[in-house]
Motif scaffolding. Structure first.
Motif, PDB file in Angstrom:
ATOM      1  N   VAL A  96       0.870  -1.182   0.000  1.00 29.94           N
ATOM      2  CA  VAL A  96       0.000   0.000   0.000  1.00 29.94           C
ATOM      3  C   VAL A  96       0.903   1.226   0.000  1.00 29.94           C
ATOM      4  O   VAL A  96       1.808   1.340   0.824  1.00 29.94           O
ATOM      5  CB  VAL A  96      -0.922   0.024   1.235  1.00 29.94           C
ATOM      6  CG1 VAL A  96      -1.813   1.265   1.199  1.00 29.94           C
ATOM      7  CG2 VAL A  96      -1.771  -1.241   1.308  1.00 29.94           C
ATOM      8  N   CYS A 106     -11.268  -0.600   0.434  1.00 32.52           N
ATOM      9  CA  CYS A 106     -10.584  -1.902   0.310  1.00 32.52           C
ATOM     10  C   CYS A 106     -10.899  -2.842   1.475  1.00 32.52           C
ATOM     11  O   CYS A 106     -10.811  -4.060   1.326  1.00 32.52           O
ATOM     12  CB  CYS A 106      -9.076  -1.672   0.240  1.00 32.52           C
ATOM     13  SG  CYS A 106      -8.451  -0.704   1.634  1.00 32.52           S
ATOM     14  N   CYS A 119     -11.496  -7.022   1.130  1.00 29.51           N
ATOM     15  CA  CYS A 119     -10.387  -7.942   1.431  1.00 29.51           C
ATOM     16  C   CYS A 119     -10.901  -9.198   2.157  1.00 29.51           C
ATOM     17  O   CYS A 119     -11.447  -9.120   3.252  1.00 29.51           O
ATOM     18  CB  CYS A 119      -9.355  -7.224   2.296  1.00 29.51           C
ATOM     19  SG  CYS A 119      -7.983  -8.298   2.727  1.00 29.51           S
ATOM     20  N   LEU A 147      -6.368  -6.046   4.965  1.00 30.18           N
ATOM     21  CA  LEU A 147      -6.661  -4.610   5.038  1.00 30.18           C
ATOM     22  C   LEU A 147      -7.743  -4.463   6.096  1.00 30.18           C
ATOM     23  O   LEU A 147      -8.775  -5.148   6.029  1.00 30.18           O
ATOM     24  CB  LEU A 147      -7.146  -4.102   3.674  1.00 30.18           C
ATOM     25  CG  LEU A 147      -6.016  -3.988   2.632  1.00 30.18           C
ATOM     26  CD1 LEU A 147      -6.575  -4.069   1.227  1.00 30.18           C
ATOM     27  CD2 LEU A 147      -5.232  -2.700   2.817  1.00 30.18           C
ATOM     28  N   PHE A 174      -2.600  -2.258   6.995  1.00 26.46           N
ATOM     29  CA  PHE A 174      -2.369  -3.420   6.147  1.00 26.46           C
ATOM     30  C   PHE A 174      -1.449  -4.405   6.864  1.00 26.46           C
ATOM     31  O   PHE A 174      -0.389  -4.025   7.353  1.00 26.46           O
ATOM     32  CB  PHE A 174      -1.728  -2.962   4.832  1.00 26.46           C
ATOM     33  CG  PHE A 174      -1.344  -4.078   3.904  1.00 26.46           C
ATOM     34  CD1 PHE A 174      -2.290  -4.994   3.461  1.00 26.46           C
ATOM     35  CD2 PHE A 174      -0.038  -4.217   3.456  1.00 26.46           C
ATOM     36  CE1 PHE A 174      -1.941  -6.029   2.597  1.00 26.46           C
ATOM     37  CE2 PHE A 174       0.326  -5.237   2.589  1.00 26.46           C
ATOM     38  CZ  PHE A 174      -0.631  -6.143   2.164  1.00 26.46           C
ATOM     39  N   CYS A 179      -2.088 -11.261   3.810  1.00 25.25           N
ATOM     40  CA  CYS A 179      -2.441 -11.046   2.401  1.00 25.25           C
ATOM     41  C   CYS A 179      -2.146 -12.286   1.560  1.00 25.25           C
ATOM     42  O   CYS A 179      -1.069 -12.864   1.639  1.00 25.25           O
ATOM     43  CB  CYS A 179      -1.652  -9.852   1.876  1.00 25.25           C
ATOM     44  SG  CYS A 179      -1.932  -9.542   0.134  1.00 25.25           S
ATOM     45  N   CYS A 215      -8.454  -6.060  -4.093  1.00 27.02           N
ATOM     46  CA  CYS A 215      -8.478  -4.687  -3.593  1.00 27.02           C
ATOM     47  C   CYS A 215      -7.931  -3.663  -4.594  1.00 27.02           C
ATOM     48  O   CYS A 215      -8.099  -2.460  -4.406  1.00 27.02           O
ATOM     49  CB  CYS A 215      -7.648  -4.594  -2.315  1.00 27.02           C
ATOM     50  SG  CYS A 215      -5.957  -5.207  -2.556  1.00 27.02           S
TER      51      CYS A 215
END
Ligand code: SF4
Ligand code: SF4
Length: 138
Positions: free
Chosen positions: A80, A91, A95, A100, A112, A117, A123
Motif C-alpha cells: 500500500v 478496500c 479484502c 486490510l 495493512f 495477504c 483490492c
C-alpha cells in the motif's frame, strides 16, 4: 482453475519453435503474455500467466523444462502506498482475509497486515487513488 505467473527464458534454437502454443493444444492451458522480448544475444524472455488445472500447469511447466527452457516463478507482493491512500476504507470490506483492516475505530484508520495477504488482487481496482500496488519478484 488456478493461475501461475512464470518467467521463461529460452535459448536461440528454441525461438522459432511453437513451444508455448503446445501449452494450449496439449495441456489445455490458457495464457496471457505479460511481457516478451528478445535480448541482443537472441535469447527470448517471456513473462507468462498460465491458467488452467493445477496438474496441467505443472505438467506444462515440466514440458517446457524438458525442452531446455529455463523457468522462474514470479511471486507477487501487495504494497500500500500510504502517500497516495486517502483512507476511504473501500478496500477493507473487499479484502477476504482482513489483511486490510481498520486499526483505529475512532479515526477509522486503514492498515495493512502483509502476513495475512494472499495476493488475490481484489483490492486493486476498487481503490480510488490506485494506492495498492502489485510488486513482482522472481
Ligand atoms: S490482495 Fe487480496 S488479500 Fe491482499 S490485501 Fe488485497 S484483497 Fe486483501
Ligand atoms: S481503497 Fe485505497 S485509498 Fe481507500 S483506504 Fe484502501 S488503500 Fe486507502
Amino acid at each position: 482453475m488456478t493461475s501461475r505467473k512464470i518467467v521463461i527464458n529460452f535459448p536461440k534454437d528454441l525461438i522459432d519453435r511453437p513451444i508455448v502454443y503446445k501449452l494450449i493444444k496439449e495441456y489445455d492451458l490458457e495464457f496471457n503474455i505479460l511481457k516478451a522480448s528478445i535480448t541482443p544475444d537472441s535469447e527470448g524472455i517471456m513473462v507468462l500467466e498460465l491458467m488452467g488445472d493445477k496438474k496441467k500447469i505443472d505438467d506444462g511447466i515440466k514440458y517446457l523444462k524438458d525442452q531446455g527452457v529455463k523457468i522462474e516463478s514470479l511471486s507477487k507482493d501487495i504494497k500500500v502506498n500510504w502517500d497516495k491512500c486517502i483512507q476511504c476504507g473501500a478496500c477493507v470490506s473487499i479484502c477476504p482475509t482482513e489483511a486490510l483492516y481498520i486499526s483505529d475505530r475512532k479515526t477509522m484508520k486503514v492498515d495493512f497486515d502483509a502476513e495475512k495477504c494472499i495476493a488475490c488482487e481484489l483490492c486493486i481496482r476498487p481503490c480510488p487513488p490506485r494506492a495498492i500496488e502489485v510488486h513482482y519478484t522472481t
